[in-house]
Design a protein around this motif. Sequence first.
Motif, mmCIF file in Angstrom:
data_model
loop_
_atom_site.group_PDB
_atom_site.id
_atom_site.type_symbol
_atom_site.label_atom_id
_atom_site.label_comp_id
_atom_site.label_asym_id
_atom_site.label_seq_id
_atom_site.Cartn_x
_atom_site.Cartn_y
_atom_site.Cartn_z
ATOM 1 N N PRO A 175 35.685 74.352 73.911
ATOM 2 C CA PRO A 175 36.134 74.703 75.271
ATOM 3 C C PRO A 175 37.106 73.689 75.868
ATOM 4 C CG PRO A 175 33.775 75.078 75.046
ATOM 5 C CD PRO A 175 34.221 74.410 73.781
ATOM 6 N N GLN A 176 36.839 72.401 75.649
ATOM 7 C CA GLN A 176 37.721 71.382 76.224
ATOM 8 C C GLN A 176 39.092 71.345 75.550
ATOM 9 O OE1 GLN A 176 35.001 70.774 74.455
ATOM 10 N NE2 GLN A 176 35.209 68.964 73.130
ATOM 11 N N ASN A 177 39.192 71.976 74.358
ATOM 12 C CA ASN A 177 40.452 71.966 73.608
ATOM 13 C C ASN A 177 41.242 73.266 73.740
ATOM 14 O OD1 ASN A 177 39.791 69.400 72.684
ATOM 15 N ND2 ASN A 177 38.787 70.183 70.838
ATOM 16 N N LYS A 178 40.782 74.149 74.627
ATOM 17 C CA LYS A 178 41.365 75.494 74.721
ATOM 18 C C LYS A 178 42.878 75.467 74.931
ATOM 19 C CE LYS A 178 40.519 78.013 78.404
ATOM 20 N NZ LYS A 178 41.834 78.516 78.919
ATOM 21 N N ASP A 179 43.356 74.558 75.770
ATOM 22 C CA ASP A 179 44.794 74.495 76.060
ATOM 23 C C ASP A 179 45.458 73.272 75.431
ATOM 24 O OD1 ASP A 179 44.775 76.833 77.670
ATOM 25 O OD2 ASP A 179 43.908 75.666 79.314
ATOM 26 N N ARG A 180 44.754 72.607 74.546
ATOM 27 C CA ARG A 180 45.295 71.413 73.897
ATOM 28 C C ARG A 180 45.928 71.766 72.560
ATOM 29 N NH1 ARG A 180 40.024 67.485 74.847
ATOM 30 N NH2 ARG A 180 40.584 66.711 76.922
ATOM 31 N N LEU A 181 46.851 70.916 72.119
ATOM 32 C CA LEU A 181 47.513 71.128 70.828
ATOM 33 C C LEU A 181 47.780 69.781 70.187
ATOM 34 C CD1 LEU A 181 48.930 73.140 68.858
ATOM 35 C CD2 LEU A 181 51.054 72.659 70.119
ATOM 36 N N LEU A 182 47.472 69.679 68.903
ATOM 37 C CA LEU A 182 47.773 68.475 68.143
ATOM 38 C C LEU A 182 48.896 68.779 67.155
ATOM 39 C CD1 LEU A 182 44.198 67.118 67.279
ATOM 40 C CD2 LEU A 182 45.624 66.607 69.279
ATOM 41 N N VAL A 183 49.832 67.841 67.035
ATOM 42 C CA VAL A 183 50.899 67.932 66.030
ATOM 43 C C VAL A 183 50.572 66.943 64.922
ATOM 44 C CG1 VAL A 183 53.355 67.564 65.564
ATOM 45 C CG2 VAL A 183 52.642 68.718 67.668
ATOM 46 N N HIS A 184 50.580 67.434 63.695
ATOM 47 C CA HIS A 184 50.211 66.624 62.523
ATOM 48 C C HIS A 184 51.425 66.391 61.629
ATOM 49 C CE1 HIS A 184 48.807 66.534 58.202
ATOM 50 N NE2 HIS A 184 48.209 65.474 58.700
ATOM 51 N N VAL A 185 51.598 65.141 61.189
ATOM 52 C CA VAL A 185 52.615 64.804 60.187
ATOM 53 C C VAL A 185 51.886 64.207 58.984
ATOM 54 C CG1 VAL A 185 54.787 64.601 61.428
ATOM 55 C CG2 VAL A 185 53.094 62.827 61.722
ATOM 56 N N HIS A 186 52.066 64.827 57.830
ATOM 57 C CA HIS A 186 51.252 64.477 56.666
ATOM 58 C C HIS A 186 51.730 63.209 55.965
ATOM 59 C CE1 HIS A 186 54.168 65.724 53.568
ATOM 60 N NE2 HIS A 186 54.481 66.741 54.368
ATOM 61 N N GLY A 187 50.855 62.668 55.127
ATOM 62 C CA GLY A 187 51.188 61.510 54.318
ATOM 63 C C GLY A 187 51.774 61.914 52.972
ATOM 64 N N GLY A 188 51.792 60.945 52.039
ATOM 65 C CA GLY A 188 52.362 61.196 50.725
ATOM 66 C C GLY A 188 53.550 60.305 50.432
ATOM 67 N N CYS A 189 53.596 59.144 51.120
ATOM 68 C CA CYS A 189 54.663 58.161 50.868
ATOM 69 C C CYS A 189 56.057 58.758 51.060
ATOM 70 C CB CYS A 189 54.508 57.545 49.478
ATOM 71 S SG CYS A 189 52.889 56.810 49.184
#
Length: 348
Positions: A113-127
Motif C-alpha cells: 500500500p505504501q508503494n502504490k504511487d512509488r517507482l524505482l528505477v534499476h540499473v543493472h551490474g555486469g561490469c
Amino acid sequence: MKIKKLIISAILVALPLQAGFSQTLAPREVPAKVIAVPDTVSPQIQKQIAMPLTPTWNVIPDTAEGWREQVRAGAIATEKTIPALLELLKVKVEPTIINGVKAFVITPAVIAPQNKDRLLVHVHGGCFVSGPGLAGTVEAIYMAGLEHFKVISVDYRMPPDYPYPAALDDAMAVWKATTATHDPKKMGIFGSSAGGNLTLAMVLRAKQDKLPLPAAIAPGTPMSDLTGAGDSFQTNAMIDNVLVAYGASCDKRAALYTNGHDLKDPMLSPVYGDFKGFPPTILTTGTRDLLLSNTVRVHRKLRNAGVLATLQVFEGQSHAQFYRDINAPETKEAFDEIAMFFNQYLKR
C-alpha cells in the motif's frame, strides 16, 4: 624520579621508530594463509563463500566477437534461472521502450500500500558489459518480489558496440521520461556493481543538467573508482570469489566502457564527484568484497558532504553476494534494509 626517567627514556626511544614509519610508509608483508569459511553466516551464504573463483574471472577475449560470445553465454545461463524466480516471487516482467531505450517493467503480484504511487528505477551490474536483456533484471526482480515495489529496469546499451556514455545516456533518458510522468519525490534509483556506479553517476548528471533528483538511492557495492585506488583491492584480492582481483575480467570489461576516457572523470568514477546535495543513500557491501573500499569511500565522502548515508556491511560476503541466493536470510535482510530506507525517504 626514577620512574619519570624511565618514561622519558621510553618516549625518546620510540620517537625515531615512529618517525621512521611515517617517512617510509613501508608496505606490510602478509604470510600465506588459508582462510576458512566463517561459521558466523547462514548455511546458504557459507555455500556462496565456499564456491570456487568465478570461472571466467581472468578469461580475457582478444576480439569484440569474443566478448560478445562470453556475454551471450553468461546471459543464457542467467536467463534459465529467471522463470523459477518469477514464479517463486510472484513477479511479472514486461519488455518496453521508454524514451527510445529498452527497459523492463517489473511488477509484483501485490504492490505494498505504501508503494502504490512509488517507482524505482534499476540499473543493472555486469561490469558495464554483461547482463543484457532479461539477464540484467535479477536484482530488480528481487526488489519487486521481496519488497513489493514496481520497478523499471533499464536495458542500457553496452560495449563492445556502445562504450561510454551510452549506458549513462540511456539511464538518463529513462530517468527524464519517468520523472515527467511520476513525482520524483516518490522515486528512487538502485543497482549494484556497475549499476551502483551508474546510480551515483545518474545523480551527478541530474545535478549537472538541473534535472529532478530521486528521493533516495541505493548503490550496492558500487564500482565508484575505476582507477584501482582503494585498500580492499589488495586486502581482498583472491579472497573475493566473484571479482577475484583488480585488473582481471571485470576491469577489462570496464575498460571497454571507458574507452580511453579519463578514469577520474566523475561520470566514470563517481567517488571523485561533488556529492553535495545528494539524496539520502544506502550502500551495501561485504567483508570479502573487492569493492569494500570503493563502497566505504563513497559513504565517507557522502557523510563529509553532509548527506544522510547508511552503510550496511555483511559478514563474509564477496562482491554482491547479497543477491546471489534468494533463499539466504541475508538476502531478505539486505533488501528489507533497503526497502525500509526507501520507505523512510520516498514520499507516499
